[in-house]
Design an enzyme around this catalytic site. Sequence first.
Site, short mmCIF file in Angstrom:
data_model
loop_
_atom_site.label_atom_id
_atom_site.label_comp_id
_atom_site.label_asym_id
_atom_site.label_seq_id
_atom_site.Cartn_x
_atom_site.Cartn_y
_atom_site.Cartn_z
N HIS A 13 0.83 -1.21 0.00
CA HIS A 13 0.00 0.00 0.00
C HIS A 13 0.86 1.26 0.00
CE1 HIS A 13 -2.79 2.81 2.36
NE2 HIS A 13 -3.44 2.57 1.23
N HIS A 55 -1.05 11.18 -2.09
CA HIS A 55 -2.33 10.75 -1.52
C HIS A 55 -3.23 11.90 -1.08
CE1 HIS A 55 -5.11 9.40 1.64
NE2 HIS A 55 -5.19 8.29 0.92
#
Length: 244
Positions: A13, A55
């Site tokens: 991730h 992100h």
Amino acid sequence: MSKDLHLSRVIAHRGASAYAPENTLAAMRKAHAMGAQWVEFDVMLTADGEAIIMHDDTLRRTTNGKKRLVAETSYNDIAQLDAGSWFAKQYAQEPVPTLHELLNLLKKLKININLEIKPTVGKEAETAEKSIEILKQFWPVAESPPMISTQSEICLSVVHKIAPELCLGTVIHQWNEPWQNWSQDYACQSVSVNHLILSPEKIMELRKYVKYVLAYTVNEPWRAHELFEWGVDSVFSDKPDLLS
Ligand code: G3P
Ligand code: MG
């Protein structure tokens, strides 16, 4: 219908983000060194339309760019930032990669990719179009089929329209999104779900709509095993060595 993805049980991730600064080339190299076969990363656009790996909407948490919005900052300014010191001194001056740079590295590492399109409000279509344009230019799509995912319905519709051959999937944080409709309307093959809202029953329901059910973000081995028993295919983890 795209080819089988051959997903690994653990998808790194944002790279090996427990061990290196997330969404950087260093995090991807670390994931590869730890044996990861798949990595996930997030793609966003700068003010001048460069696709970068990031992100959050603002630069504050993962760079020294303070509270500025990514969508209001030029790529030239973002390229000067340090995206590593916040994590550890040894990563000082690690840059924010462009999507192009990241794909070039991952291609050399022969690692599979989950590209998550993370648009800022109002830039959904542009972010999806740019991500797919760069992907098609720099990634061996036929040889190493990628998984494209997004939480944005606009992005789903754009990718479905311009690249129906790609494996597309939704990202679900909460059940209040009309994921059944999205899965059908945009021919989604995968769903990535917040693991905290999953149950064996929900997984059975998801399986009626999609081929792959994935859960994020799982950093405890016992929880990964529980989710696999319930029928989850893969977990996103900050720790590529979660099961070793
Ligand atoms: O796609 C799985 C996961 O990355 C979704 O959540 O917020 O970490 O991008 P987030
Ligand atoms: Mg993500």
